[in-house]
Design a protein around this motif. Structure first.
Motif, PDB file in Angstrom:
ATOM      1  N   ALA A 239     -20.494  46.137  48.319  1.00 44.28           N
ATOM      2  CA  ALA A 239     -19.980  45.576  47.527  1.00 44.28           C
ATOM      3  C   ALA A 239     -20.896  44.219  46.916  1.00 44.28           C
ATOM      4  CB  ALA A 239     -18.557  45.288  47.409  1.00 44.28           C
ATOM      5  N   ASP A 240     -20.212  43.647  45.444  1.00 39.41           N
ATOM      6  CA  ASP A 240     -20.787  42.387  45.440  1.00 39.41           C
ATOM      7  C   ASP A 240     -20.597  41.572  46.831  1.00 39.41           C
ATOM      8  OD1 ASP A 240     -21.657  43.480  43.092  1.00 39.41           O
ATOM      9  OD2 ASP A 240     -20.397  42.608  41.841  1.00 39.41           O
ATOM     10  N   PRO A 241     -21.579  40.201  47.086  1.00 40.06           N
ATOM     11  CA  PRO A 241     -21.019  39.509  47.902  1.00 40.06           C
ATOM     12  C   PRO A 241     -20.083  38.655  47.702  1.00 40.06           C
ATOM     13  CG  PRO A 241     -23.150  39.162  46.936  1.00 40.06           C
ATOM     14  CD  PRO A 241     -22.648  40.304  45.683  1.00 40.06           C
ATOM     15  N   GLY A 242     -19.272  38.584  49.040  1.00 39.02           N
ATOM     16  CA  GLY A 242     -18.070  38.062  48.959  1.00 39.02           C
ATOM     17  C   GLY A 242     -16.955  39.347  48.717  1.00 39.02           C
ATOM     18  N   GLU A 243     -17.023  40.030  48.660  1.00 39.10           N
ATOM     19  CA  GLU A 243     -15.596  41.285  47.421  1.00 39.10           C
ATOM     20  C   GLU A 243     -16.059  42.457  49.071  1.00 39.10           C
ATOM     21  OE1 GLU A 243     -16.875  42.497  43.800  1.00 39.10           O
ATOM     22  OE2 GLU A 243     -16.528  41.028  42.501  1.00 39.10           O
ATOM     23  N   LEU A 244     -14.314  43.182  48.864  1.00 38.67           N
ATOM     24  CA  LEU A 244     -14.353  44.098  49.490  1.00 38.67           C
ATOM     25  C   LEU A 244     -13.590  45.865  48.390  1.00 38.67           C
ATOM     26  CD1 LEU A 244     -11.335  42.220  51.828  1.00 38.67           C
ATOM     27  CD2 LEU A 244     -14.114  42.009  52.425  1.00 38.67           C
ATOM     28  N   PRO A 245     -13.185  46.132  48.966  1.00 29.94           N
ATOM     29  CA  PRO A 245     -13.095  47.697  48.404  1.00 29.94           C
ATOM     30  C   PRO A 245     -11.808  47.447  47.951  1.00 29.94           C
ATOM     31  CG  PRO A 245     -13.075  47.743  51.049  1.00 29.94           C
ATOM     32  CD  PRO A 245     -13.963  46.647  50.813  1.00 29.94           C
ATOM     33  N   ASP A 283      -7.717  61.437  51.285  1.00 32.27           N
ATOM     34  CA  ASP A 283      -9.293  62.007  51.399  1.00 32.27           C
ATOM     35  C   ASP A 283     -10.043  61.269  50.903  1.00 32.27           C
ATOM     36  OD1 ASP A 283     -11.002  64.446  50.937  1.00 32.27           O
ATOM     37  OD2 ASP A 283     -10.706  64.815  49.115  1.00 32.27           O
ATOM     38  N   ARG A 284     -11.332  61.084  51.413  1.00 27.22           N
ATOM     39  CA  ARG A 284     -11.893  60.668  51.565  1.00 27.22           C
ATOM     40  C   ARG A 284     -13.263  60.628  50.006  1.00 27.22           C
ATOM     41  NH1 ARG A 284     -13.987  62.366  57.535  1.00 27.22           N
ATOM     42  NH2 ARG A 284     -12.397  63.454  56.972  1.00 27.22           N
ATOM     43  N   VAL A 285     -14.097  59.669  49.458  1.00 27.90           N
ATOM     44  CA  VAL A 285     -15.335  60.187  49.132  1.00 27.90           C
ATOM     45  C   VAL A 285     -15.864  60.551  49.250  1.00 27.90           C
ATOM     46  CG1 VAL A 285     -14.477  58.303  47.341  1.00 27.90           C
ATOM     47  CG2 VAL A 285     -15.622  57.480  48.687  1.00 27.90           C
ATOM     48  N   ARG A 286     -17.085  61.045  49.024  1.00 33.36           N
ATOM     49  CA  ARG A 286     -18.294  61.744  49.619  1.00 33.36           C
ATOM     50  C   ARG A 286     -19.172  60.689  50.171  1.00 33.36           C
ATOM     51  NH1 ARG A 286     -18.131  64.460  44.461  1.00 33.36           N
ATOM     52  NH2 ARG A 286     -17.766  66.850  44.379  1.00 33.36           N
ATOM     53  N   GLU A 287     -19.025  59.800  49.650  1.00 37.10           N
ATOM     54  CA  GLU A 287     -20.017  58.573  49.632  1.00 37.10           C
ATOM     55  C   GLU A 287     -19.473  57.848  51.443  1.00 37.10           C
ATOM     56  OE1 GLU A 287     -20.451  59.052  45.934  1.00 37.10           O
ATOM     57  OE2 GLU A 287     -18.859  58.478  46.899  1.00 37.10           O
ATOM     58  N   PHE A 288     -18.242  58.172  51.641  1.00 31.88           N
ATOM     59  CA  PHE A 288     -17.623  57.587  52.985  1.00 31.88           C
ATOM     60  C   PHE A 288     -18.432  58.014  53.505  1.00 31.88           C
ATOM     61  CE2 PHE A 288     -15.404  56.787  56.755  1.00 31.88           C
ATOM     62  CZ  PHE A 288     -13.928  56.036  56.460  1.00 31.88           C
ATOM     63  N   GLY A 289     -19.402  56.192  54.242  1.00 35.11           N
ATOM     64  CA  GLY A 289     -19.634  56.537  55.896  1.00 35.11           C
ATOM     65  C   GLY A 289     -21.325  56.204  55.362  1.00 35.11           C
ATOM     66  N   VAL A 290     -21.713  56.206  54.734  1.00 29.30           N
ATOM     67  CA  VAL A 290     -22.987  55.781  53.813  1.00 29.30           C
ATOM     68  C   VAL A 290     -23.589  54.700  53.825  1.00 29.30           C
ATOM     69  CG1 VAL A 290     -25.135  56.194  52.282  1.00 29.30           C
ATOM     70  CG2 VAL A 290     -22.985  58.059  52.375  1.00 29.30           C
ATOM     71  N   PRO A 291     -24.323  53.980  54.052  1.00 31.10           N
ATOM     72  CA  PRO A 291     -24.921  52.912  54.621  1.00 31.10           C
ATOM     73  C   PRO A 291     -25.214  52.114  53.279  1.00 31.10           C
ATOM     74  CG  PRO A 291     -26.299  54.076  55.945  1.00 31.10           C
ATOM     75  CD  PRO A 291     -25.059  55.076  56.064  1.00 31.10           C
ATOM     76  N   ALA A 292     -25.223  51.375  53.282  1.00 35.98           N
ATOM     77  CA  ALA A 292     -26.270  50.413  51.561  1.00 35.98           C
ATOM     78  C   ALA A 292     -26.129  49.020  51.739  1.00 35.98           C
ATOM     79  CB  ALA A 292     -24.939  51.204  50.950  1.00 35.98           C
ATOM     80  N   THR A 293     -26.851  48.896  51.410  1.00 33.99           N
ATOM     81  CA  THR A 293     -27.239  47.108  51.072  1.00 33.99           C
ATOM     82  C   THR A 293     -27.347  46.986  49.565  1.00 33.99           C
ATOM     83  OG1 THR A 293     -29.039  47.953  52.987  1.00 33.99           O
ATOM     84  CG2 THR A 293     -29.647  46.411  51.432  1.00 33.99           C
ATOM     85  N   TYR A 294     -26.804  45.969  49.521  1.00 38.37           N
ATOM     86  CA  TYR A 294     -27.112  45.571  48.097  1.00 38.37           C
ATOM     87  C   TYR A 294     -28.054  44.753  47.762  1.00 38.37           C
ATOM     88  CZ  TYR A 294     -25.589  41.976  44.532  1.00 38.37           C
ATOM     89  OH  TYR A 294     -25.157  41.227  43.389  1.00 38.37           O
ATOM     90  N   PRO A 303     -27.894  52.979  48.589  1.00 38.73           N
ATOM     91  CA  PRO A 303     -27.904  53.731  49.786  1.00 38.73           C
ATOM     92  C   PRO A 303     -28.906  54.766  50.816  1.00 38.73           C
ATOM     93  CG  PRO A 303     -27.856  55.483  47.933  1.00 38.73           C
ATOM     94  CD  PRO A 303     -28.177  53.774  47.490  1.00 38.73           C
ATOM     95  N   GLY A 304     -28.630  54.254  52.548  1.00 42.30           N
ATOM     96  CA  GLY A 304     -29.325  55.105  52.890  1.00 42.30           C
ATOM     97  C   GLY A 304     -29.191  56.646  52.745  1.00 42.30           C
ATOM     98  N   GLU A 305     -28.877  56.838  53.958  1.00 40.20           N
ATOM     99  CA  GLU A 305     -28.833  58.823  54.683  1.00 40.20           C
ATOM    100  C   GLU A 305     -27.760  58.605  54.435  1.00 40.20           C
ATOM    101  OE1 GLU A 305     -30.293  61.750  58.140  1.00 40.20           O
ATOM    102  OE2 GLU A 305     -31.389  59.213  58.019  1.00 40.20           O
ATOM    103  N   ASP A 306     -26.948  60.118  54.324  1.00 44.92           N
ATOM    104  CA  ASP A 306     -25.843  59.699  54.349  1.00 44.92           C
ATOM    105  C   ASP A 306     -25.782  60.527  55.898  1.00 44.92           C
ATOM    106  OD1 ASP A 306     -23.295  61.119  54.010  1.00 44.92           O
ATOM    107  OD2 ASP A 306     -23.653  62.038  52.852  1.00 44.92           O
ATOM    108  N   PRO A 307     -24.647  60.341  56.716  1.00 41.79           N
ATOM    109  CA  PRO A 307     -24.662  60.779  57.910  1.00 41.79           C
ATOM    110  C   PRO A 307     -23.759  62.077  57.985  1.00 41.79           C
ATOM    111  CG  PRO A 307     -23.358  58.461  57.376  1.00 41.79           C
ATOM    112  CD  PRO A 307     -23.889  58.701  56.799  1.00 41.79           C
ATOM    113  N   GLY A 308     -23.001  62.249  57.331  1.00 44.38           N
ATOM    114  CA  GLY A 308     -21.944  63.517  56.430  1.00 44.38           C
ATOM    115  C   GLY A 308     -20.647  63.501  57.306  1.00 44.38           C
ATOM    116  N   PHE A 309     -20.257  62.294  56.978  1.00 40.85           N
ATOM    117  CA  PHE A 309     -19.190  62.004  57.671  1.00 40.85           C
ATOM    118  C   PHE A 309     -17.929  61.676  56.075  1.00 40.85           C
ATOM    119  CE2 PHE A 309     -20.724  59.294  60.922  1.00 40.85           C
ATOM    120  CZ  PHE A 309     -20.730  60.307  61.501  1.00 40.85           C
TER     121      PHE A 309
END
Length: 427
Positions: A239-245, A283-294, A303-309
């Protein structure tokens, strides 16, 4: 995060979900087309910084043909439409209280029926004002000369999440909203989420001797922002710096008092509407668990590599939620999957599980009546609305209204015959 909430969150991810296939999951979904659309609004100075967002449907019990759709337009305030999708009223958002302060910004709206105001019983439209961190409340009266919506917000209603105008200007204010009437007590409430945070607050709506509406906080709940994955690692959505989901879309099932809340980059949660139970992830979004860098330069998460979670049905952001009830008591929880411009259906279970039941798309009816893209808010009413919609109405936000004027971002709402949708779902 409390240990109870963390334990609930961790328990939701004990099993991995396989990585997604490469094929477009939308291809197999049934499609419906709109019957009508509202005039476009434009997010620029010439258009009044208006941005269509969240609709609600009010049924006139005396004359269903005169029913209304009430919709937020952010800094453009509130719009009211008839069943032909024609605008019948425009209500401006409040001006900023001082130089440099944030103006009103209407984000979400919902309907409360049969509320006592002084000596009268009225239906209300309740709005979250993100710009002022307050609720605005309007009595619905098609016969009112200045109506059909009349402001009945009590004087001096308090800010919901902030303690000062400076905090309000920082925009971590009232965001998503739904309403709920507790059948055990006949008391009515608004559930409001906070922008950039995971908090949901329960507010009781109270009438004043002057016939206006005030509110008071009952309790709050915070959803998780960090999750333990099946491989033992921990993940937080980027998320943007300082923000939560944050949460925006919410709806309460009146049959059992369950709140469904869409945490945009996480998934759909289920919790008691009085906020006295721990949340459970439906239910989860498809992107759940995918590492990402702002990335500060692009203001985007890489986003980084999808671990499939992740889940299989929702593409972030998961946005609007509504309840499609059926005459036999069954029905669906309907979610807007904004990331792939589809709508996802879950069984309206009254016990402890909401199974996935399919989905659909809203596609173009003609070259001048397009489908929906990047949908935010959604509302549905399974009740006869005169000759216009004898089988009920589905209203969906279109985040990319086309054709549009060059170089101007346009949005609007699409009206869909609910009978057409139900026929498609029954096939």
């Amino acid at each position: 995060m409390t240990s109870a909430v963390l334990a609930t969150a961790l328990g939701a991810f004990c099993a991995a979900v396989p990585a997604q296939a490469d094929e477009d999951p939308r291809a197999a979904l049934p499609a419906v087309t709109p019957e009508a659309e509202t005039p476009a609004v434009f997010d620029d100075e010439e258009g009044g910084n208006a941005d269509a967002d969240d609709p609600a449907i009010w049924r006139d019990p005396a004359d269903p043909e005169r029913s209304l759709v009430v919709a937020t337009a952010k800094e453009g305030g509130l719009r009211v439409y008839d069943l032909e999708a024609r605008q019948v009223q425009s209500i401006p958002a409040p001006p900023p209280p001082g130089p440099g302060d944030a103006p009103g910004r209407f984000n979400n709206v919902d309907i409360v029926e049969d509320v006592r105001l002084g000596e009268e019983v009225a239906d209300l439209a309740v709005v979250s004002d993100r710009g002022r961190d307050r609720l605005r409340v309007y009595r619905i009266d098609p016969r009112a000369p200045e109506g059909p919506l009349v402001d009945v917000t009590a004087t001096g209603v308090p800010a919901i999440f902030t303690d000062s105008q400076q905090e309000i200007n920082e925009e971590m204010t009232a965001y998503g909203l739904t309403t709920w009437t507790d059948r055990r007590t006949d008391r009515s409430y608004a559930l409001v989420s906070r922008s950039g945070r995971t908090r949901i607050t329960l507010l009781e709506l109270t009438s004043t001797p002057e016939g206006t509406v005030d509110y008071r906080e009952v309790r709050s709940l915070r959803l998780p922002s960090t999750f333990r994955l099946p491989d033992g690692s921990f993940w937080s959505p980027c998320a943007d710096p300082g923000e939560l989901p944050q949460v925006e879309g919410m709806v309460v099932d009146p049959a059992n008092g369950m709140l469904y809340a869409a945490q945009e980059t996480v998934g759909v949660w289920r919790v008691r509407a009085d906020l006295t139970s721990g949340p459970k992830l439906v239910d989860r979004v498809r992107e759940f668990g995918v590492p990402a860098t702002y990335d500060a330069e692009t203001d985007e998460c890489v986003p980084g590599e999808d671990p499939g979670f992740g889940g299989r049905h929702l593409a972030a952001d998961v946005e609007g939620l509504t309840l499609l009830t059926e005459s036999d008591g069954d029905g669906y929880v309907l979610a807007s999957s904004q990331g792939d411009s589809t709508f996802v259906l879950y069984d309206r279970e009254l016990e402890d599980r909401n199974e996935h039941e399919g989905g659909f798309r809203v596609t173009a009816a003609s070259p001048t009546l397009d489908g929906t893209q990047e949908t935010d808010g959604v509302a549905v009413l399974n009740a006869a609305l005169g000759d216009s919609y004898p089988d009920g109405l589905l209203v969906v936000h279109d985040g990319d209204e086309t054709p549009s004027e060059p170089a101007r971002e346009a949005t609007n709402l699409k009206f869909v015959d609910l009978g057409e949708l139900m026929d498609e779902l029954d096939d």
